[in-house]
Design a protein around this motif. Sequence first.
Motif, PDB file in Angstrom:
ATOM      1  N   GLY A  80       0.775  -1.238   0.000  1.00  0.00           N
ATOM      2  CA  GLY A  80       0.000   0.000   0.000  1.00  0.00           C
ATOM      3  C   GLY A  80       0.802   1.281   0.000  1.00  0.00           C
ATOM      4  O   GLY A  80       0.231   2.374  -0.147  1.00  0.00           O
ATOM      5  N   ASP A  81       2.123   1.196   0.156  1.00  0.00           N
ATOM      6  CA  ASP A  81       2.960   2.398   0.137  1.00  0.00           C
ATOM      7  C   ASP A  81       3.278   2.746  -1.319  1.00  0.00           C
ATOM      8  O   ASP A  81       4.256   2.260  -1.892  1.00  0.00           O
ATOM      9  CB  ASP A  81       4.239   2.163   0.936  1.00  0.00           C
ATOM     10  N   LYS A  82       2.471   3.579  -1.924  1.00  0.00           N
ATOM     11  CA  LYS A  82       2.610   3.899  -3.340  1.00  0.00           C
ATOM     12  C   LYS A  82       3.816   4.788  -3.639  1.00  0.00           C
ATOM     13  O   LYS A  82       4.151   5.016  -4.799  1.00  0.00           O
ATOM     14  CB  LYS A  82       1.331   4.555  -3.866  1.00  0.00           C
ATOM     15  N   SER A  83       4.470   5.271  -2.595  1.00  0.00           N
ATOM     16  CA  SER A  83       5.681   6.065  -2.807  1.00  0.00           C
ATOM     17  C   SER A  83       6.931   5.190  -2.810  1.00  0.00           C
ATOM     18  O   SER A  83       8.043   5.686  -3.016  1.00  0.00           O
ATOM     19  CB  SER A  83       5.816   7.120  -1.703  1.00  0.00           C
ATOM     20  N   ALA A  84       6.756   3.884  -2.582  1.00  0.00           N
ATOM     21  CA  ALA A  84       7.906   2.984  -2.479  1.00  0.00           C
ATOM     22  C   ALA A  84       8.603   2.778  -3.820  1.00  0.00           C
ATOM     23  O   ALA A  84       9.794   2.489  -3.871  1.00  0.00           O
ATOM     24  CB  ALA A  84       7.466   1.639  -1.903  1.00  0.00           C
TER      25      ALA A  84
END
Length: 412
Positions: A216-220
Amino acid sequence: MSKMKQTPTLLAAAITTALLAGCAAQVTAEQSAAPAAAPAAAKMAKGPAPLAPLPAPPIPPDNLQSPEKVELGKILFFDPRLGGDASTGCSTCHEPDQGWAWAEDFSRGYPGTVHWRNSQTVVNSGYMPRQFWAGSASSNEKQARGAARGGVAGNGEADIMESRLRLIPEYVERFRDVFGTEWPLVRDAWRAISAFERTLNSRGEYESQVDKYLKGDKSALNAEEIKGKALFEGKAGCIQCHNGAVASDQDFHNIGVPPNKRWEEDGLAQITFRFEQYAKGQTQEGYRKAKSDWGFYYRSKNAWDKGKFRTAPLRYLSYTAPYMHNGVFYTLEEVVDFYDRGGFDEEGRTTLFPENKSKLIKPLGLTDDEKAALVAFLEAMSGPEITIEKPKMPEYAPLFTRAELEAAQEAK
């Protein structure tokens, strides 16, 4: 009809029924024991499993984890006395600073030999129900035993290895604490090593950017890596075989990998190659004429399995070059180019069994930018490098002179 005439008929019927039942039972047993790949038709109907975050590794109920067992396994993993001449241990071919593998095309071998396949990493191996390139081991425990006793790997004899363990006081104490045995048993050594290996996974502090993104961490992932993910799941078709949490369908495929030229140029490698052909039950014609690794065929003995190997997992691959079962590609760029050409290397070479080449392998038509994005995504599947401080090896019991032993006996 008289009873005399009926008896043979009934007896024959009974025998026939028994034989048919026996044959059916034998077929069922053979089917359950055969190392068959998962049904391709069922997979095609369902479609490939999506990529998923790496879960906790499965722990077998007959080899539960404990800190003491893991610590014992860690020491044993680095101890070369679990081998033939006490020079070759697990870490000999699975070096932590080489991706927990070996950074050459063929792995190292027992002194005086060279292996014939690329060394696979033990990182995340606890998730793999089929280990070794042809799936000949079904668990870490069986893999450890097979590697330690293999003729071109550890070349160890169980009784000799066990005797060494029993001459080391620290091992006697540790095995007694962990397994409750009076003396170390070599079968428990494989269990301890496996418990340690199951702690070597891409989770926690070693989690990959891809896992963070999938959670869910779309900045990863950056824009290029996200583009690579779309290619991986779409145009490039990687997910057809590299799917699920470990990015492997656990199946066997001939993807067109050409033979390693080292077999033509390295005399020692040629000896190992011929030895392996003989050891794996090759036909007389195959033994004399084989020019490449026949892969899954050695287990199934089916002609259509020549050149097939288990789909390699993609996690931690940034640290595990070279790639493929025979280490013919040293960079991910080379690997992507190979797939883009439809399973041909830069010289136009492919498998020696093109009739078995997977229909999934075909030219992709990737642009240079798409290739770069795909490589970026593949690299993002590897988390931080797993490092470890190598343990100190326990020492053998001190040697005593005859006089010292007699004095000790008298003191009792």
